[in-house]
Design a protein around this motif. Structure first.
Motif, PDB file in Angstrom:
ATOM      1  N   ALA A 133     -24.538  80.166 150.674  1.00  0.00           N
ATOM      2  CA  ALA A 133     -24.801  78.771 150.306  1.00  0.00           C
ATOM      3  C   ALA A 133     -26.118  78.610 149.553  1.00  0.00           C
ATOM      4  O   ALA A 133     -26.189  77.853 148.583  1.00  0.00           O
ATOM      5  N   TRP A 134     -27.166  79.288 149.984  1.00  0.00           N
ATOM      6  CA  TRP A 134     -28.470  79.151 149.324  1.00  0.00           C
ATOM      7  C   TRP A 134     -28.402  79.617 147.876  1.00  0.00           C
ATOM      8  O   TRP A 134     -29.027  79.031 147.005  1.00  0.00           O
ATOM      9  N   LEU A 135     -27.611  80.659 147.617  1.00  0.00           N
ATOM     10  CA  LEU A 135     -27.495  81.155 146.247  1.00  0.00           C
ATOM     11  C   LEU A 135     -26.620  80.227 145.404  1.00  0.00           C
ATOM     12  O   LEU A 135     -26.940  79.952 144.240  1.00  0.00           O
ATOM     13  N   LEU A 136     -25.543  79.734 145.987  1.00  0.00           N
ATOM     14  CA  LEU A 136     -24.693  78.791 145.258  1.00  0.00           C
ATOM     15  C   LEU A 136     -25.455  77.512 144.911  1.00  0.00           C
ATOM     16  O   LEU A 136     -25.316  76.981 143.800  1.00  0.00           O
ATOM     17  N   ALA A 137     -26.285  77.043 145.845  1.00  0.00           N
ATOM     18  CA  ALA A 137     -27.114  75.873 145.562  1.00  0.00           C
ATOM     19  C   ALA A 137     -28.110  76.185 144.445  1.00  0.00           C
ATOM     20  O   ALA A 137     -28.329  75.364 143.546  1.00  0.00           O
ATOM     21  N   SER A 138     -28.693  77.376 144.478  1.00  0.00           N
ATOM     22  CA  SER A 138     -29.638  77.778 143.429  1.00  0.00           C
ATOM     23  C   SER A 138     -28.950  77.868 142.072  1.00  0.00           C
ATOM     24  O   SER A 138     -29.521  77.455 141.055  1.00  0.00           O
ATOM     25  N   ILE A 139     -27.744  78.380 142.050  1.00  0.00           N
ATOM     26  CA  ILE A 139     -26.983  78.475 140.793  1.00  0.00           C
ATOM     27  C   ILE A 139     -26.705  77.081 140.248  1.00  0.00           C
ATOM     28  O   ILE A 139     -26.873  76.821 139.048  1.00  0.00           O
ATOM     29  N   ALA A 140     -26.292  76.171 141.130  1.00  0.00           N
ATOM     30  CA  ALA A 140     -26.003  74.793 140.695  1.00  0.00           C
ATOM     31  C   ALA A 140     -27.273  74.113 140.165  1.00  0.00           C
ATOM     32  O   ALA A 140     -27.238  73.453 139.118  1.00  0.00           O
ATOM     33  N   LEU A 141     -28.395  74.285 140.842  1.00  0.00           N
ATOM     34  CA  LEU A 141     -29.652  73.686 140.398  1.00  0.00           C
ATOM     35  C   LEU A 141     -30.131  74.306 139.090  1.00  0.00           C
ATOM     36  O   LEU A 141     -30.651  73.603 138.211  1.00  0.00           O
ATOM     37  N   THR A 142     -29.937  75.600 138.947  1.00  0.00           N
ATOM     38  CA  THR A 142     -30.309  76.281 137.699  1.00  0.00           C
ATOM     39  C   THR A 142     -29.457  75.771 136.544  1.00  0.00           C
ATOM     40  O   THR A 142     -29.970  75.512 135.447  1.00  0.00           O
ATOM     41  N   ALA A 143     -28.163  75.608 136.792  1.00  0.00           N
ATOM     42  CA  ALA A 143     -27.277  75.067 135.754  1.00  0.00           C
ATOM     43  C   ALA A 143     -27.689  73.642 135.397  1.00  0.00           C
ATOM     44  O   ALA A 143     -27.697  73.264 134.215  1.00  0.00           O
ATOM     45  N   GLY A 144     -28.070  72.861 136.396  1.00  0.00           N
ATOM     46  CA  GLY A 144     -28.543  71.501 136.135  1.00  0.00           C
ATOM     47  C   GLY A 144     -29.821  71.488 135.313  1.00  0.00           C
ATOM     48  O   GLY A 144     -29.957  70.704 134.367  1.00  0.00           O
ATOM     49  N   ALA A 145     -30.747  72.372 135.646  1.00  0.00           N
ATOM     50  CA  ALA A 145     -32.003  72.457 134.891  1.00  0.00           C
ATOM     51  C   ALA A 145     -31.737  72.904 133.457  1.00  0.00           C
ATOM     52  O   ALA A 145     -32.324  72.366 132.509  1.00  0.00           O
ATOM     53  N   ALA A 146     -30.853  73.873 133.290  1.00  0.00           N
ATOM     54  CA  ALA A 146     -30.519  74.352 131.942  1.00  0.00           C
ATOM     55  C   ALA A 146     -29.858  73.247 131.125  1.00  0.00           C
ATOM     56  O   ALA A 146     -30.178  73.056 129.939  1.00  0.00           O
ATOM     57  N   ALA A 147     -28.949  72.507 131.741  1.00  0.00           N
ATOM     58  CA  ALA A 147     -28.288  71.397 131.043  1.00  0.00           C
ATOM     59  C   ALA A 147     -29.294  70.317 130.669  1.00  0.00           C
ATOM     60  O   ALA A 147     -29.259  69.780 129.554  1.00  0.00           O
ATOM     61  N   LEU A 148     -30.198  70.007 131.574  1.00  0.00           N
ATOM     62  CA  LEU A 148     -31.226  69.012 131.298  1.00  0.00           C
ATOM     63  C   LEU A 148     -32.097  69.445 130.121  1.00  0.00           C
ATOM     64  O   LEU A 148     -32.396  68.649 129.230  1.00  0.00           O
ATOM     65  N   LEU A 149     -32.470  70.710 130.107  1.00  0.00           N
ATOM     66  CA  LEU A 149     -33.280  71.227 129.008  1.00  0.00           C
ATOM     67  C   LEU A 149     -32.515  71.169 127.689  1.00  0.00           C
ATOM     68  O   LEU A 149     -33.027  70.666 126.685  1.00  0.00           O
ATOM     69  N   ALA A 150     -31.291  71.676 127.689  1.00  0.00           N
ATOM     70  CA  ALA A 150     -30.516  71.784 126.445  1.00  0.00           C
ATOM     71  C   ALA A 150     -30.005  70.440 125.940  1.00  0.00           C
ATOM     72  O   ALA A 150     -29.941  70.227 124.723  1.00  0.00           O
ATOM     73  N   LEU A 151     -29.651  69.544 126.848  1.00  0.00           N
ATOM     74  CA  LEU A 151     -28.996  68.299 126.434  1.00  0.00           C
ATOM     75  C   LEU A 151     -29.914  67.080 126.385  1.00  0.00           C
ATOM     76  O   LEU A 151     -29.556  66.076 125.763  1.00  0.00           O
ATOM     77  N   ALA A 152     -31.076  67.162 127.025  1.00  0.00           N
ATOM     78  CA  ALA A 152     -31.958  65.994 127.042  1.00  0.00           C
ATOM     79  C   ALA A 152     -33.375  66.303 126.564  1.00  0.00           C
ATOM     80  O   ALA A 152     -33.897  65.605 125.702  1.00  0.00           O
ATOM     81  N   ILE A 153     -33.983  67.336 127.096  1.00  0.00           N
ATOM     82  CA  ILE A 153     -35.394  67.578 126.787  1.00  0.00           C
ATOM     83  C   ILE A 153     -35.582  68.069 125.361  1.00  0.00           C
ATOM     84  O   ILE A 153     -36.367  67.482 124.595  1.00  0.00           O
ATOM     85  N   LEU A 154     -34.887  69.133 124.975  1.00  0.00           N
ATOM     86  CA  LEU A 154     -35.055  69.652 123.612  1.00  0.00           C
ATOM     87  C   LEU A 154     -34.641  68.630 122.548  1.00  0.00           C
ATOM     88  O   LEU A 154     -35.390  68.408 121.585  1.00  0.00           O
ATOM     89  N   PRO A 155     -33.489  67.948 122.696  1.00  0.00           N
ATOM     90  CA  PRO A 155     -33.152  66.910 121.709  1.00  0.00           C
ATOM     91  C   PRO A 155     -34.142  65.741 121.729  1.00  0.00           C
ATOM     92  O   PRO A 155     -34.460  65.174 120.681  1.00  0.00           O
ATOM     93  N   GLY A 156     -34.652  65.394 122.911  1.00  0.00           N
ATOM     94  CA  GLY A 156     -35.639  64.330 122.999  1.00  0.00           C
ATOM     95  C   GLY A 156     -36.926  64.694 122.278  1.00  0.00           C
ATOM     96  O   GLY A 156     -37.528  63.865 121.585  1.00  0.00           O
ATOM     97  N   GLN A 157     -37.347  65.935 122.414  1.00  0.00           N
ATOM     98  CA  GLN A 157     -38.527  66.395 121.685  1.00  0.00           C
ATOM     99  C   GLN A 157     -38.278  66.322 120.182  1.00  0.00           C
ATOM    100  O   GLN A 157     -39.140  65.875 119.422  1.00  0.00           O
ATOM    101  N   GLN A 158     -37.104  66.750 119.769  1.00  0.00           N
ATOM    102  CA  GLN A 158     -36.771  66.733 118.346  1.00  0.00           C
ATOM    103  C   GLN A 158     -36.787  65.308 117.800  1.00  0.00           C
ATOM    104  O   GLN A 158     -37.307  65.059 116.709  1.00  0.00           O
ATOM    105  N   ARG A 159     -36.233  64.364 118.558  1.00  0.00           N
ATOM    106  CA  ARG A 159     -36.230  62.960 118.124  1.00  0.00           C
ATOM    107  C   ARG A 159     -37.649  62.412 118.013  1.00  0.00           C
ATOM    108  O   ARG A 159     -37.972  61.708 117.060  1.00  0.00           O
TER     109      ARG A 159
END
Length: 158
Positions: free
Chosen positions: A80-106
């Motif tokens: 469970a701890w690893l699955l939670a870490s994978i989910a949080l990592t995927a969330g962080a990666a999505a946040l970076l790719a879909l919100a932070i980097l495009p927001g910086q570009q804008r």
């Protein structure tokens, strides 16, 4: 082999995620200051911070790759701890790719003009929102680090 994979995983996390966390955190303040600056001196530092975030995001792909290899080697991919870490990592990666980097570009595009940005042009709220998103990104990584150390319910002995 497990120690090698774990070492590369931890080093990749420190060397890739660390610079993103710092550069992305500083970016909103720097872009606001840059917008008010003389057009000849505008955007250099903010653009550099954006490039750091983009480049290290690509390098950061090594973190989950070596993390999954390490988890497979240890036989903990269903814990469970690893699955939670994978989910949080995927969330962080999505946040970076879909919100932070495009927001910086804008924000970089908004500050690229020849005149100083007006206080009411919406730059400040956009930069504040980007700062908040970056804080969430950093918090997700902090929780992942805690999960990797504490490993609640793990039988591998934390």
């Amino acid at each position: 082999m497990t120690k090698f994979l774990l070492s590369v995983h931890v080093l990749a996390a420190i060397l890739a995620v660390g610079p993103i966390a710092v550069a992305a955190s500083v970016f909103p303040r720097i872009v606001r200051e840059s917008a008010a600056a003389d057009p000849a001196h505008r955007g250099g530092t903010a653009a550099f911070l954006h490039r750091v975030c983009r480049a290290y995001a690509v390098v950061g792909l090594a973190v989950p790759a070596f993390g999954l290899a390490t988890g497979a080697q240890l036989g903990v991919l269903t814990d469970a701890w690893l699955l939670a870490s994978i989910a949080l990592t995927a969330g962080a990666a999505a946040l970076l790719a879909l919100a932070i980097l495009p927001g910086q570009q804008r924000l970089l595009a908004r500050t690229a003009g020849d005149a100083p940005a007006a206080a009411d042009d919406g730059l400040r709220p956009a930069a504040t929102r980007l700062g908040m998103l970056t804080g969430v990104f950093n918090l997700l990584w902090a929780v992942v680090v805690v999960l990797m150390i504490v490993r609640p319910g793990s039988t591998t002995g934390a």
